[in-house]
Motif scaffolding. Structure first.
Motif, mmCIF file in Angstrom:
data_model
loop_
_atom_site.group_PDB
_atom_site.id
_atom_site.type_symbol
_atom_site.label_atom_id
_atom_site.label_comp_id
_atom_site.label_asym_id
_atom_site.label_seq_id
_atom_site.Cartn_x
_atom_site.Cartn_y
_atom_site.Cartn_z
ATOM 1 N N LEU A 13 0.830 -1.201 0.000
ATOM 2 C CA LEU A 13 0.000 0.000 0.000
ATOM 3 C C LEU A 13 0.867 1.255 0.000
ATOM 4 O O LEU A 13 0.532 2.239 -0.648
ATOM 5 C CB LEU A 13 -0.950 0.008 1.197
ATOM 6 C CG LEU A 13 -2.117 -0.951 1.039
ATOM 7 C CD1 LEU A 13 -2.862 -1.080 2.354
ATOM 8 C CD2 LEU A 13 -3.040 -0.501 -0.055
ATOM 9 N N ALA A 17 0.871 4.203 -2.616
ATOM 10 C CA ALA A 17 0.648 5.572 -2.159
ATOM 11 C C ALA A 17 1.861 6.462 -2.383
ATOM 12 O O ALA A 17 1.765 7.672 -2.277
ATOM 13 C CB ALA A 17 0.281 5.573 -0.671
ATOM 14 N N LEU A 77 -5.253 -0.669 -7.798
ATOM 15 C CA LEU A 77 -5.700 -0.163 -6.501
ATOM 16 C C LEU A 77 -6.365 -1.268 -5.677
ATOM 17 O O LEU A 77 -6.179 -1.350 -4.464
ATOM 18 C CB LEU A 77 -6.667 1.008 -6.674
ATOM 19 C CG LEU A 77 -6.068 2.325 -7.153
ATOM 20 C CD1 LEU A 77 -7.178 3.309 -7.485
ATOM 21 C CD2 LEU A 77 -5.114 2.899 -6.138
ATOM 22 N N GLY A 80 -4.187 -3.661 -3.495
ATOM 23 C CA GLY A 80 -3.841 -3.106 -2.188
ATOM 24 C C GLY A 80 -5.000 -3.128 -1.218
ATOM 25 O O GLY A 80 -4.839 -3.451 -0.040
ATOM 26 N N VAL A 81 -6.195 -2.805 -1.701
ATOM 27 C CA VAL A 81 -7.383 -2.806 -0.840
ATOM 28 C C VAL A 81 -7.642 -4.213 -0.320
ATOM 29 O O VAL A 81 -7.886 -4.416 0.874
ATOM 30 C CB VAL A 81 -8.618 -2.265 -1.596
ATOM 31 C CG1 VAL A 81 -9.891 -2.483 -0.798
ATOM 32 C CG2 VAL A 81 -8.438 -0.787 -1.909
ATOM 33 N N LEU A 84 -5.002 -5.232 2.321
ATOM 34 C CA LEU A 84 -5.213 -4.544 3.588
ATOM 35 C C LEU A 84 -6.457 -5.081 4.297
ATOM 36 O O LEU A 84 -6.442 -5.324 5.505
ATOM 37 C CB LEU A 84 -5.330 -3.038 3.364
ATOM 38 C CG LEU A 84 -5.483 -2.172 4.617
ATOM 39 C CD1 LEU A 84 -4.359 -2.422 5.616
ATOM 40 C CD2 LEU A 84 -5.517 -0.708 4.228
ATOM 41 N N GLU A 146 -2.981 2.805 8.256
ATOM 42 C CA GLU A 146 -2.754 2.130 6.978
ATOM 43 C C GLU A 146 -3.901 2.391 5.998
ATOM 44 O O GLU A 146 -3.665 2.589 4.802
ATOM 45 C CB GLU A 146 -2.605 0.623 7.188
ATOM 46 C CG GLU A 146 -1.304 0.254 7.897
ATOM 47 C CD GLU A 146 -1.269 -1.219 8.219
ATOM 48 O OE1 GLU A 146 -0.539 -1.939 7.507
ATOM 49 O OE2 GLU A 146 -1.965 -1.633 9.164
ATOM 50 N N VAL A 147 -5.115 2.389 6.492
ATOM 51 C CA VAL A 147 -6.272 2.641 5.636
ATOM 52 C C VAL A 147 -6.235 4.087 5.157
ATOM 53 O O VAL A 147 -6.483 4.373 3.979
ATOM 54 C CB VAL A 147 -7.596 2.308 6.363
ATOM 55 C CG1 VAL A 147 -8.791 2.636 5.483
ATOM 56 C CG2 VAL A 147 -7.630 0.838 6.774
ATOM 57 N N ALA A 150 -3.678 4.378 2.438
ATOM 58 C CA ALA A 150 -4.188 3.839 1.182
ATOM 59 C C ALA A 150 -5.131 4.839 0.515
ATOM 60 O O ALA A 150 -5.092 5.029 -0.700
ATOM 61 C CB ALA A 150 -4.898 2.507 1.437
ATOM 62 N N ALA A 154 -4.683 6.588 -3.105
ATOM 63 C CA ALA A 154 -5.671 6.400 -4.171
ATOM 64 C C ALA A 154 -6.213 7.730 -4.689
ATOM 65 O O ALA A 154 -6.618 7.828 -5.850
ATOM 66 C CB ALA A 154 -6.824 5.538 -3.663
#
Length: 175
Positions: A13, A17, A77, A80-81, A84, A146-147, A150, A154
């Motif tokens: 991520l 990013a 994208l 990574g989502v 996570l 972390e979220v 991300a 994005a």
């Protein structure tokens, strides 16, 4: 093993990013982070499907080109989502939301007509505006570092998509 996977997900991520890796020991998702991950994943699925539809059904070259970009970027994208979400034990849907499915079905009604290009661009502009609002909300109020990272990563991708869509709208209106 879990810590190693968290580090790998965080690093992936962070690479998306364009930032340095966050701590592998970030807090569990806050109550408002899981819905974000779920919604952004479903959005990615919808954008991939929309891009594939544009590649197949659009008559304007710029619509086809934007479709190719959406498929490529939203797949990237979503990797990574999904990573996570797995690390944070957030279950994800296998399909877009009911509203997104309904919009895609409605879009199919204009396939083969001159309205498809403009209908597709209008729907994609709205979708990307909504996604930017969702991302901005996560950045402002998200609880998990972390979220939030991300979401920050994005944001420029989704904003660039909106720019491409707007530029294509202008070209289609001129033709």
């Amino acid at each position: 093993m879990i810590a190693v996977r968290r580090i790998a997900a965080a690093t992936m991520l962070a690479a998306l990013a364009g930032i340095s890796a966050p701590s592998a020991y970030a807090a569990a998702p806050a109550a408002d982070d899981a819905p974000f991950l779920k919604a952004i994943h479903q959005g990615n699925l919808a954008e991939i499907a929309a891009g594939q539809s544009a590649r197949k059904n659009a008559t304007a070259a710029c619509v086809k080109s934007v479709g190719v970009t959406l498929v490529r970027d939203h797949r990237k994208l979503d990797v990574g989502v999904k990573a996570l979400a797995a690390e944070l034990h957030v279950p994800l849907s296998a399909s877009p939301s009911a509203a997104q499915e309904k919009a895609m079905t409605a879009m199919q009604a204009s396939v083969g007509t001159s309205a498809y290009n403009t209908d597709w661009l209008t729907a994609e502009a709205k979708s990307h505006e909504d996604t930017l609002a969702l991302i901005d909300g996560e950045i402002a109020k998200g609880g998990n570092a972390e979220v939030k990272a991300a979401a920050r990563g994005a944001r420029p991708v989704v904003a660039k998509h909106l720019e491409l869509i707007r530029a294509c709208e202008a070209r289609v209106k001129q033709s």
